[in-house]
Design a protein around this motif. Structure first.
Motif, PDB file in Angstrom:
ATOM      1  N   VAL A  86       7.100   4.725  -0.754  1.00 41.67           N
ATOM      2  CA  VAL A  86       7.434   6.137  -0.936  1.00 41.67           C
ATOM      3  C   VAL A  86       6.213   6.856  -1.515  1.00 41.67           C
ATOM      4  CG1 VAL A  86       8.931   7.801  -2.095  1.00 41.67           C
ATOM      5  CG2 VAL A  86       9.866   5.591  -1.375  1.00 41.67           C
ATOM      6  N   VAL A  87       5.724   7.878  -0.826  1.00 41.31           N
ATOM      7  CA  VAL A  87       4.585   8.648  -1.332  1.00 41.31           C
ATOM      8  C   VAL A  87       4.963   9.285  -2.662  1.00 41.31           C
ATOM      9  CG1 VAL A  87       3.074  10.632  -0.921  1.00 41.31           C
ATOM     10  CG2 VAL A  87       3.648   9.096   0.963  1.00 41.31           C
ATOM     11  N   GLY A  88       4.110   9.089  -3.662  1.00 38.37           N
ATOM     12  CA  GLY A  88       4.345   9.671  -4.978  1.00 38.37           C
ATOM     13  C   GLY A  88       4.956   8.711  -5.976  1.00 38.37           C
ATOM     14  N   ALA A  89       5.537   7.616  -5.513  1.00 38.41           N
ATOM     15  CA  ALA A  89       6.133   6.649  -6.430  1.00 38.41           C
ATOM     16  C   ALA A  89       5.038   5.979  -7.253  1.00 38.41           C
ATOM     17  CB  ALA A  89       6.921   5.600  -5.653  1.00 38.41           C
ATOM     18  N   SER A  90       5.369   5.617  -8.494  1.00 42.40           N
ATOM     19  CA  SER A  90       4.403   4.917  -9.342  1.00 42.40           C
ATOM     20  C   SER A  90       4.767   3.436  -9.410  1.00 42.40           C
ATOM     21  CB  SER A  90       4.378   5.518 -10.747  1.00 42.40           C
ATOM     22  OG  SER A  90       5.667   5.507 -11.331  1.00 42.40           O
ATOM     23  N   LEU A  91       3.736   2.580  -9.336  1.00 44.24           N
ATOM     24  CA  LEU A  91       3.947   1.134  -9.240  1.00 44.24           C
ATOM     25  C   LEU A  91       3.107   0.371 -10.253  1.00 44.24           C
ATOM     26  CD1 LEU A  91       3.508   0.680  -5.351  1.00 44.24           C
ATOM     27  CD2 LEU A  91       5.589   1.385  -6.577  1.00 44.24           C
ATOM     28  N   MET A  92       3.577  -0.814 -10.606  1.00 45.89           N
ATOM     29  CA  MET A  92       2.752  -1.825 -11.259  1.00 45.89           C
ATOM     30  C   MET A  92       2.739  -3.026 -10.334  1.00 45.89           C
ATOM     31  SD  MET A  92       2.794  -3.460 -15.091  1.00 45.89           S
ATOM     32  CE  MET A  92       4.362  -4.333 -14.964  1.00 45.89           C
ATOM     33  N   VAL A  93       1.540  -3.471  -9.962  1.00 46.89           N
ATOM     34  CA  VAL A  93       1.387  -4.479  -8.914  1.00 46.89           C
ATOM     35  C   VAL A  93       0.504  -5.611  -9.405  1.00 46.89           C
ATOM     36  CG1 VAL A  93       0.540  -4.917  -6.578  1.00 46.89           C
ATOM     37  CG2 VAL A  93       1.613  -2.721  -7.119  1.00 46.89           C
ATOM     38  N   THR A  94       0.883  -6.838  -9.095  1.00 46.09           N
ATOM     39  CA  THR A  94       0.045  -8.011  -9.363  1.00 46.09           C
ATOM     40  C   THR A  94      -0.227  -8.715  -8.041  1.00 46.09           C
ATOM     41  OG1 THR A  94       0.962  -8.298 -11.573  1.00 46.09           O
ATOM     42  CG2 THR A  94      -0.111 -10.213 -10.590  1.00 46.09           C
ATOM     43  N   GLY A  95      -1.457  -9.204  -7.895  1.00 48.79           N
ATOM     44  CA  GLY A  95      -1.795  -9.899  -6.659  1.00 48.79           C
ATOM     45  C   GLY A  95      -3.206 -10.453  -6.695  1.00 48.79           C
ATOM     46  N   LYS A  96      -3.597 -11.082  -5.614  1.00 53.84           N
ATOM     47  CA  LYS A  96      -4.926 -11.686  -5.507  1.00 53.84           C
ATOM     48  C   LYS A  96      -5.920 -10.640  -5.007  1.00 53.84           C
ATOM     49  CE  LYS A  96      -7.201 -15.795  -3.572  1.00 53.84           C
ATOM     50  NZ  LYS A  96      -7.047 -16.949  -2.650  1.00 53.84           N
ATOM     51  N   PHE A  97      -7.015 -10.491  -5.733  1.00 49.81           N
ATOM     52  CA  PHE A  97      -8.058  -9.524  -5.394  1.00 49.81           C
ATOM     53  C   PHE A  97      -9.023 -10.180  -4.411  1.00 49.81           C
ATOM     54  CE2 PHE A  97     -12.024  -7.114  -6.441  1.00 49.81           C
ATOM     55  CZ  PHE A  97     -11.550  -5.843  -6.153  1.00 49.81           C
ATOM     56  N   ILE A  98      -9.066  -9.646  -3.188  1.00 51.62           N
ATOM     57  CA  ILE A  98      -9.827 -10.317  -2.127  1.00 51.62           C
ATOM     58  C   ILE A  98     -10.814  -9.348  -1.460  1.00 51.62           C
ATOM     59  CG2 ILE A  98      -8.058 -12.054  -1.652  1.00 51.62           C
ATOM     60  CD1 ILE A  98      -7.058 -10.327   0.630  1.00 51.62           C
ATOM     61  N   VAL A  99     -11.817  -9.933  -0.851  1.00 51.63           N
ATOM     62  CA  VAL A  99     -12.816  -9.148  -0.114  1.00 51.63           C
ATOM     63  C   VAL A  99     -12.204  -8.686   1.201  1.00 51.63           C
ATOM     64  CG1 VAL A  99     -15.063  -9.226   1.043  1.00 51.63           C
ATOM     65  CG2 VAL A  99     -14.752 -10.381  -1.172  1.00 51.63           C
TER      66      VAL A  99
ATOM     67  N   GLY B 168       8.305   4.401 -11.414  1.00 50.95           N
ATOM     68  CA  GLY B 168       8.977   5.694 -11.268  1.00 50.95           C
ATOM     69  C   GLY B 168       9.148   6.018  -9.808  1.00 50.95           C
ATOM     70  N   ASP B 169      10.397   6.143  -9.371  1.00 54.49           N
ATOM     71  CA  ASP B 169      10.603   6.459  -7.954  1.00 54.49           C
ATOM     72  C   ASP B 169      10.340   7.940  -7.698  1.00 54.49           C
ATOM     73  OD1 ASP B 169      12.789   7.648  -9.083  1.00 54.49           O
ATOM     74  OD2 ASP B 169      14.271   6.265  -8.237  1.00 54.49           O
ATOM     75  N   CYS B 170      10.296   8.317  -6.430  1.00 53.92           N
ATOM     76  CA  CYS B 170       9.925   9.683  -6.065  1.00 53.92           C
ATOM     77  C   CYS B 170      10.803  10.127  -4.902  1.00 53.92           C
ATOM     78  CB  CYS B 170       8.452   9.728  -5.668  1.00 53.92           C
ATOM     79  SG  CYS B 170       7.771  11.389  -5.539  1.00 53.92           S
ATOM     80  N   PRO B 171      11.598  11.192  -5.068  1.00 53.08           N
ATOM     81  CA  PRO B 171      12.487  11.637  -3.994  1.00 53.08           C
ATOM     82  C   PRO B 171      11.729  12.258  -2.824  1.00 53.08           C
ATOM     83  CG  PRO B 171      12.565  13.169  -5.846  1.00 53.08           C
ATOM     84  CD  PRO B 171      11.745  12.000  -6.287  1.00 53.08           C
ATOM     85  N   GLN B 172      12.454  12.488  -1.742  1.00 55.66           N
ATOM     86  CA  GLN B 172      11.844  12.983  -0.508  1.00 55.66           C
ATOM     87  C   GLN B 172      11.389  14.433  -0.583  1.00 55.66           C
ATOM     88  OE1 GLN B 172      11.008  11.186   2.240  1.00 55.66           O
ATOM     89  NE2 GLN B 172      11.606   9.429   0.966  1.00 55.66           N
ATOM     90  N   ASP B 173      11.797  15.162  -1.640  1.00 54.11           N
ATOM     91  CA  ASP B 173      11.349  16.558  -1.752  1.00 54.11           C
ATOM     92  C   ASP B 173       9.997  16.674  -2.471  1.00 54.11           C
ATOM     93  OD1 ASP B 173      12.088  15.956  -4.324  1.00 54.11           O
ATOM     94  OD2 ASP B 173      13.408  17.691  -4.597  1.00 54.11           O
ATOM     95  N   TYR B 174       9.335  15.542  -2.702  1.00 60.76           N
ATOM     96  CA  TYR B 174       7.996  15.543  -3.297  1.00 60.76           C
ATOM     97  C   TYR B 174       7.069  16.383  -2.421  1.00 60.76           C
ATOM     98  CZ  TYR B 174       3.549  13.546  -5.031  1.00 60.76           C
ATOM     99  OH  TYR B 174       2.294  13.366  -5.558  1.00 60.76           O
ATOM    100  N   PRO B 175       6.421  17.419  -2.978  1.00 57.69           N
ATOM    101  CA  PRO B 175       5.675  18.388  -2.149  1.00 57.69           C
ATOM    102  C   PRO B 175       4.416  17.837  -1.478  1.00 57.69           C
ATOM    103  CG  PRO B 175       6.205  19.312  -4.304  1.00 57.69           C
ATOM    104  CD  PRO B 175       6.473  17.843  -4.382  1.00 57.69           C
ATOM    105  N   LEU B 176       3.909  16.687  -1.938  1.00 57.23           N
ATOM    106  CA  LEU B 176       2.632  16.192  -1.421  1.00 57.23           C
ATOM    107  C   LEU B 176       2.824  15.054  -0.428  1.00 57.23           C
ATOM    108  CD1 LEU B 176       0.602  16.219  -4.770  1.00 57.23           C
ATOM    109  CD2 LEU B 176       0.632  17.958  -2.981  1.00 57.23           C
ATOM    110  N   GLN B 177       3.704  15.252   0.522  1.00 57.11           N
ATOM    111  CA  GLN B 177       3.981  14.215   1.517  1.00 57.11           C
ATOM    112  C   GLN B 177       2.839  14.062   2.513  1.00 57.11           C
ATOM    113  OE1 GLN B 177       6.462  12.120   1.495  1.00 57.11           O
ATOM    114  NE2 GLN B 177       7.757  13.045  -0.068  1.00 57.11           N
TER     115      GLN B 177
END
Length: 458
Positions: A69-82, A99-108
């Motif tokens: 979802v565009v605008g949602a905020s995430l915390m992500v863990t993973g392998k950093f690769i080239v 933090g989720d973000c509804p579809q009326d987010y203006p910056l789609q």
């Protein structure tokens, strides 16, 4: 939340390669396929996004889907690769939607008009355009402080609330704690009951207080918010803006011109050197040839011409100007741009303006008609710095104020600086947003401020 800034990952990629990293940020874009999802994540530390690769077979759908979802905020863990295409990317092993973000987010969409973005100033810092603007603004502000600190200036905080209209132009915002009182018979009676017991306003300049400080500290600078209640609804004017004002004792007009040129070259070079991604973005998207223009400024010797000679150049130019060119009239933007863009083809100092169109505190020249003042004009903008040697004679200063109808009693403390040990001193004023526009190619001052305050728009 323990995590690594995206900027740190790009700067020290080898250090993190093939290791587990945790990042936080906002979803800028995403795309989906049958087995893999891709997310472009940005945390504000870097103009570049980091690409996240999510193997749908390794994470359940109820975890992945809320993240797409565009605008949602995430915390992500993973392998950093080239990555051959992106430099680096992260192969995700776990993620959490902060933090989720509804579809009326203006910056789609990826691209929005600047006019639209001005209607949502609270969200526009999340766009690449404004990430770049505020990234440069940050480094530019640091460069300003660095220049003056390295050259032995003291940073002085001048009042924001003041009773002094620096240039006597009457463009102050009033500061009051009391409501309208129609019973007051005079202005003095009305303001006598106010918080300060006198009429107060927001500062239009820290210069007068800066001069007071310089008379004991030698050389100082101010850097803070200033306010002008001008009804100028143009792309170059704002009611609230930040201004840099050095004041240097034992310096005449020639000295302050040298300081101003050195200062401008230093701060431009600092930004170019320390904001490579942002400058590439502005050069490609906003103003083609911007980097070459700035490099030309850094390496050129600025031009110099008197106001009188500039008027003659303009009259002989063969150009049809909207505003007539006459000695005694202020130069308009079209005149300034001709001088810088067509005649000199570089920044130029115009000196020795008519006293009648300049401020009361500027040193009067021996000819009795002009003052020791200069404006630095730059291509594309026009005036960017106003600069002058200050009048040191108490009597001449008083006479200039009387001619302008200024109340001498309101400036007693300022006049004391000429009464007690007056010295030759000079200074200039530079609007932060004006130089930011010049360095980035941004065309509207409203797009250099977090919340632009302009006439009719709070």
């Amino acid at each position: 939340m323990k995590h690594t800034d995206i900027k740190e990952l790009f700067l020290n990629g080898e250090k993190f390669t093939d290791k587990s990293v945790t990042v936080c940020g906002w979803v800028r874009t995403w795309r989906d396929s049958k087995s893999v999802s891709f997310i472009e994540l940005n945390d504000g530390t870097s103009l570049k996004n980091i690409q996240l690769i999510i193997d749908k077979g390794s994470l359940p759908d109820n975890i992945v889907k809320p993240a797409l979802v565009v605008g949602a905020s995430l915390m992500v863990t993973g392998k950093f690769i080239v990555s051959e295409r992106n430099g680096y990317e992260i192969s995700v092993t776990s993620l959490e939607v902060l933090g989720d973000c509804p579809q009326d987010y203006p910056l789609q969409k990826k691209h929005h008009t600047l006019e639209f973005l001005r209607t949502i100033p609270h969200l526009r810092p999340r766009t690449k355009y404004f990430e770049a603007v505020f990234g440069v603004r940050n480094q530019l502000s640091f460069a300003i402080h660095k220049y003056f600190n390295d050259h032995g200036y003291k940073y002085v905080h001048t009042p924001i609330i003041t009773g002094s209209d620096c240039e006597g132009a009457g463009e102050m915002f009033r500061v009051t704690t009391q409501p309208w009182n129609s019973k007051a018979k005079t202005e003095e009676e009305y303001f006598g009951g106010d918080f300060f017991g006198a009429k107060a306003g927001l500062t239009v300049s820290g210069q007068l207080e800066g001069e007071v400080a310089a008379m004991g500290l030698g050389k100082i600078y101010t850097f803070g918010p200033t306010f002008r209640a001008e009804h100028s609804n143009t792309t170059r004017h704002a009611a609230e803006f930040w201004q840099i004002e050095p004041e240097v004792c034992f310096a005449d007009l020639k000295d302050i011109i040298e300081i101003a040129e050195d200062f401008i070259k230093f701060i431009i070079k600092y930004v170019v050197d320390n904001c490579p991604d942002e400058m590439d973005y502005f050069n490609e998207r906003i103003e083609k040839g911007l980097k070459e223009k700035l490099q030309h400024v850094i390496t050129s010797e600025f031009g110099k011409i008197t106001y009188t000679d500039a008027v003659e150049v303009l009259k002989k130019s063969g150009k049809e100007f909207k505003y007539p060119v006459e000695w005694g009239s202020d130069l308009q933007t079209e005149h300034e741009r001709y001088l810088t863009e067509e005649y000199f083809k570089k920044p130029v100092f115009v000196t020795d303006y008519p006293a009648s169109i300049k401020a009361f505190y500027m040193k009067q020249n021996p000819d009795g008609k002009t003052v020791a003042a200069t404006d630095l004009l730059v291509p594309g903008i026009g005036e960017i710095i106003g600069c002058s040697e200050r009048e040191t004679s108490l009597e001449k200063l008083k006479n200039a104020m009387i001619v302008r109808g200024m109340p001498l009693e309101s400036y007693n403390e300022y006049l004391d600086t000429r009464k007690y040990g007056s010295v030759t001193h000079s200074g200039f004023g530079l609007g932060l947003e004006r130089i930011l526009m010049y360095i980035t190619g941004v065309q509207n001052i409203r797009d250099t401020l977090l919340y632009p305050r302009t006439v009719g728009s709070l």
